[in-house]
Design a protein around this motif. Structure first.
Motif, PDB file in Angstrom:
ATOM      1  N   SER A 155       1.229  -1.259  -0.117  1.00 42.60           N
ATOM      2  CA  SER A 155      -0.620  -0.488  -0.423  1.00 42.60           C
ATOM      3  C   SER A 155       0.416   1.570   0.088  1.00 42.60           C
ATOM      4  CB  SER A 155      -1.106  -0.659   1.563  1.00 42.60           C
ATOM      5  OG  SER A 155      -0.023  -0.217   2.869  1.00 42.60           O
ATOM      6  N   VAL A 156       2.330   0.936   0.409  1.00 38.57           N
ATOM      7  CA  VAL A 156       2.449   2.389   0.217  1.00 38.57           C
ATOM      8  C   VAL A 156       3.579   2.916  -1.396  1.00 38.57           C
ATOM      9  CG1 VAL A 156       5.570   3.152   0.698  1.00 38.57           C
ATOM     10  CG2 VAL A 156       4.423   1.599   2.608  1.00 38.57           C
ATOM     11  N   PRO A 157       3.548   2.394  -2.093  1.00 39.27           N
ATOM     12  CA  PRO A 157       3.086   3.435  -3.160  1.00 39.27           C
ATOM     13  C   PRO A 157       2.313   4.125  -3.774  1.00 39.27           C
ATOM     14  CG  PRO A 157       4.190   1.674  -3.794  1.00 39.27           C
ATOM     15  CD  PRO A 157       3.809   0.886  -1.954  1.00 39.27           C
ATOM     16  N   THR A 158       0.839   3.381  -3.375  1.00 41.57           N
ATOM     17  CA  THR A 158      -0.381   4.987  -3.413  1.00 41.57           C
ATOM     18  C   THR A 158      -0.688   5.693  -2.545  1.00 41.57           C
ATOM     19  OG1 THR A 158      -1.511   1.953  -4.615  1.00 41.57           O
ATOM     20  CG2 THR A 158      -2.753   3.820  -3.591  1.00 41.57           C
ATOM     21  N   MET A 159      -0.581   4.890  -1.434  1.00 37.83           N
ATOM     22  CA  MET A 159      -0.882   6.089  -0.036  1.00 37.83           C
ATOM     23  C   MET A 159       0.175   7.026  -0.334  1.00 37.83           C
ATOM     24  SD  MET A 159      -0.332   3.442   2.618  1.00 37.83           S
ATOM     25  CE  MET A 159       0.177   4.521   4.998  1.00 37.83           C
ATOM     26  N   LEU A 160       1.494   6.819  -0.801  1.00 33.80           N
ATOM     27  CA  LEU A 160       2.311   8.249  -0.862  1.00 33.80           C
ATOM     28  C   LEU A 160       2.190   8.819  -2.074  1.00 33.80           C
ATOM     29  CD1 LEU A 160       5.060   9.664  -0.724  1.00 33.80           C
ATOM     30  CD2 LEU A 160       6.448   8.585  -2.190  1.00 33.80           C
ATOM     31  N   TRP A 161       1.784   8.666  -3.321  1.00 32.46           N
ATOM     32  CA  TRP A 161       1.325   9.623  -4.368  1.00 32.46           C
ATOM     33  C   TRP A 161       0.192   9.746  -4.189  1.00 32.46           C
ATOM     34  CZ3 TRP A 161       1.724  10.973  -9.201  1.00 32.46           C
ATOM     35  CH2 TRP A 161       0.573  11.665  -9.856  1.00 32.46           C
ATOM     36  N   SER A 162      -1.265   9.039  -3.057  1.00 35.92           N
ATOM     37  CA  SER A 162      -2.514  10.343  -3.076  1.00 35.92           C
ATOM     38  C   SER A 162      -1.762  11.140  -2.321  1.00 35.92           C
ATOM     39  CB  SER A 162      -3.255   8.786  -2.116  1.00 35.92           C
ATOM     40  OG  SER A 162      -4.523   9.610  -1.815  1.00 35.92           O
ATOM     41  N   ALA A 163      -1.574  10.608  -0.902  1.00 34.93           N
ATOM     42  CA  ALA A 163      -0.499  11.824  -0.380  1.00 34.93           C
ATOM     43  C   ALA A 163      -0.410  13.657  -0.826  1.00 34.93           C
ATOM     44  CB  ALA A 163      -0.034  11.542   1.191  1.00 34.93           C
ATOM     45  N   VAL A 164       1.343  12.934  -1.673  1.00 35.52           N
ATOM     46  CA  VAL A 164       1.582  13.937  -2.344  1.00 35.52           C
ATOM     47  C   VAL A 164       0.577  14.764  -3.159  1.00 35.52           C
ATOM     48  CG1 VAL A 164       3.168  14.448  -4.168  1.00 35.52           C
ATOM     49  CG2 VAL A 164       3.803  13.053  -2.258  1.00 35.52           C
ATOM     50  N   ARG A 165       0.150  14.302  -4.086  1.00 33.15           N
ATOM     51  CA  ARG A 165      -0.667  14.386  -5.189  1.00 33.15           C
ATOM     52  C   ARG A 165      -2.075  15.429  -3.966  1.00 33.15           C
ATOM     53  NH1 ARG A 165      -5.668  13.381  -7.921  1.00 33.15           N
ATOM     54  NH2 ARG A 165      -5.965  11.751  -6.269  1.00 33.15           N
ATOM     55  N   ARG A 166      -2.370  15.212  -2.805  1.00 31.85           N
ATOM     56  CA  ARG A 166      -2.960  16.459  -2.189  1.00 31.85           C
ATOM     57  C   ARG A 166      -2.898  17.555  -1.865  1.00 31.85           C
ATOM     58  NH1 ARG A 166      -8.179  14.059   2.290  1.00 31.85           N
ATOM     59  NH2 ARG A 166      -8.662  16.290   2.154  1.00 31.85           N
ATOM     60  N   LEU A 167      -1.332  17.197  -1.444  1.00 39.20           N
ATOM     61  CA  LEU A 167      -0.865  18.339  -0.679  1.00 39.20           C
ATOM     62  C   LEU A 167       0.207  19.378  -2.104  1.00 39.20           C
ATOM     63  CD1 LEU A 167       1.850  16.366   1.295  1.00 39.20           C
ATOM     64  CD2 LEU A 167       1.025  18.398   1.929  1.00 39.20           C
ATOM     65  N   ARG A 168      -0.021  18.296  -3.450  1.00 38.69           N
ATOM     66  CA  ARG A 168       0.303  19.543  -4.300  1.00 38.69           C
ATOM     67  C   ARG A 168      -0.929  21.021  -4.640  1.00 38.69           C
ATOM     68  NH1 ARG A 168       0.424  18.551  -9.574  1.00 38.69           N
ATOM     69  NH2 ARG A 168      -1.309  18.043  -9.651  1.00 38.69           N
ATOM     70  N   ASP A 169      -2.185  19.849  -5.119  1.00 37.93           N
ATOM     71  CA  ASP A 169      -3.827  20.185  -5.571  1.00 37.93           C
ATOM     72  C   ASP A 169      -4.469  19.447  -4.281  1.00 37.93           C
ATOM     73  OD1 ASP A 169      -5.899  21.171  -6.912  1.00 37.93           O
ATOM     74  OD2 ASP A 169      -5.062  19.723  -8.726  1.00 37.93           O
ATOM     75  N   GLU A 170      -4.868  20.936  -3.201  1.00 40.06           N
ATOM     76  CA  GLU A 170      -5.340  20.778  -2.269  1.00 40.06           C
ATOM     77  C   GLU A 170      -7.271  20.465  -2.730  1.00 40.06           C
ATOM     78  OE1 GLU A 170      -5.895  24.361   0.031  1.00 40.06           O
ATOM     79  OE2 GLU A 170      -3.875  24.431   0.365  1.00 40.06           O
ATOM     80  N   GLU A 171      -7.230  20.394  -3.670  1.00 37.27           N
ATOM     81  CA  GLU A 171      -8.889  20.339  -4.234  1.00 37.27           C
ATOM     82  C   GLU A 171      -9.099  18.656  -4.506  1.00 37.27           C
ATOM     83  OE1 GLU A 171      -7.393  22.067  -8.169  1.00 37.27           O
ATOM     84  OE2 GLU A 171      -7.610  23.099  -5.736  1.00 37.27           O
ATOM     85  N   ALA A 172      -7.552  17.962  -5.511  1.00 42.02           N
ATOM     86  CA  ALA A 172      -7.881  16.825  -5.446  1.00 42.02           C
ATOM     87  C   ALA A 172      -7.228  15.953  -4.524  1.00 42.02           C
ATOM     88  CB  ALA A 172      -5.987  15.996  -6.212  1.00 42.02           C
ATOM     89  N   GLY A 173      -8.567  14.627  -4.929  1.00 41.72           N
ATOM     90  CA  GLY A 173      -9.284  13.921  -4.015  1.00 41.72           C
ATOM     91  C   GLY A 173      -7.915  12.839  -3.412  1.00 41.72           C
ATOM     92  N   GLY A 174      -8.211  11.971  -2.298  1.00 45.09           N
ATOM     93  CA  GLY A 174      -6.592  11.619  -1.362  1.00 45.09           C
ATOM     94  C   GLY A 174      -6.761  11.655   0.129  1.00 45.09           C
ATOM     95  N   ASP A 175      -6.125  10.930   0.335  1.00 50.13           N
ATOM     96  CA  ASP A 175      -5.933   9.932   1.817  1.00 50.13           C
ATOM     97  C   ASP A 175      -5.241  11.677   2.645  1.00 50.13           C
ATOM     98  OD1 ASP A 175      -6.480   7.333   1.845  1.00 50.13           O
ATOM     99  OD2 ASP A 175      -4.507   6.424   1.020  1.00 50.13           O
ATOM    100  N   ASP A 176      -5.793  11.633   3.697  1.00 49.58           N
ATOM    101  CA  ASP A 176      -5.085  13.220   4.241  1.00 49.58           C
ATOM    102  C   ASP A 176      -4.042  12.562   4.542  1.00 49.58           C
ATOM    103  OD1 ASP A 176      -5.384  15.568   6.294  1.00 49.58           O
ATOM    104  OD2 ASP A 176      -4.371  13.678   7.804  1.00 49.58           O
ATOM    105  N   PRO A 177      -2.668  13.842   4.276  1.00 51.22           N
ATOM    106  CA  PRO A 177      -1.030  14.090   3.989  1.00 51.22           C
ATOM    107  C   PRO A 177      -1.007  13.635   5.324  1.00 51.22           C
ATOM    108  CG  PRO A 177      -2.188  15.194   2.524  1.00 51.22           C
ATOM    109  CD  PRO A 177      -3.296  14.855   3.379  1.00 51.22           C
TER     110      PRO A 177
END
Length: 212
Positions: A155-177
């Motif tokens: 799960s680490v790769p998916t968690m990392l991508w989701s959090a980094v994408r959300r940090l870069r783009d606040e309106e993007a969905g994903g896990d809480d960083p």
């Protein structure tokens, strides 16, 4: 961005690479369910084609030209063999390009997600995204994670991508960083502890008691 080899580099997170000034994080969905992986340069590798196949194609073209056109003796055959090597490179390039055109992970990714962006560069050393990348990199460097003893669901790769994408783009969905950072820290600690425990067991096993 394509290349064809037998296998991908090991002992690192499959979707996280080091770049000159930071990290590049890939969406795992880019290569999920495909025969591609990502190498240390961020190049897509086609794992089903052996590394020597391209060389064989080049040599086959050179030999074919030498046999077909070099009827004037060994000297002419040698000349046509040398001239056939560039032609073989062109043929091999066309073959590789054709495979990638038919089997392009980028195109499939765009069709599935509607987005052409499948990677994000992280360059700010003081950012939360950088800390996430460092933690994920540390996890991947452990024997416990690379062997699958820790994080069996990968799960680490998916968690990392989701959090980094959300940090870069606040309106993007994903896990809480913040939650992801805590979860990755727990995985890193568990993997490091398992590695230490494994080393301790090996050391004890290699020490045999002396006879009195």
């Amino acid at each position: 961005m394509k290349e064809f080899v037998k296998s991908a580099p090991a002992l690192r997170l499959p979707t996280l690479i080091r770049i000159a000034d930071g990290y590049r994080v890939f969406d795992p969905e880019l290569v999920e369910g495909t025969q591609y992986s990502i190498d240390d340069r961020g190049t897509l590798l086609y794992n089903r084609l052996p590394a020597g196949t391209t060389i064989l194609v080049v040599l086959a073209c050179a030999v074919a030209m030498a046999v077909t056109l070099g009827g004037g003796g060994w000297g002419w055959m040698a000349l046509w063999f040398v001239l056939g090597i560039p032609a073989g490179v062109v043929v091999a390039g066309m073959l590789i390009g054709g495979i990638h055109l038919v089997n392009s992970p980028e195109r499939r990714y765009r069709q599935r997600t509607g987005s052409a962006e499948f990677s994000i560069d992280v360059r700010d050393r003081d950012s939360a995204a950088w800390r996430l990348c460092e933690t994920a990199e540390a996890i991947a460097a452990t024997r416990a994670w690379s062997s699958g003893a820790i994080d069996r669901q990968r799960s680490v790769p998916t968690m990392l991508w989701s959090a980094v994408r959300r940090l870069r783009d606040e309106e993007a969905g994903g896990d809480d960083p913040g939650a992801v950072e805590g979860a990755l820290a727990e995985i890193a600690a568990a993997a490091a502890e398992r590695d230490r425990s494994s080393v301790g067991h090996r050391c004890l096993g290699s020490t045999s008691p002396r006879a009195a």
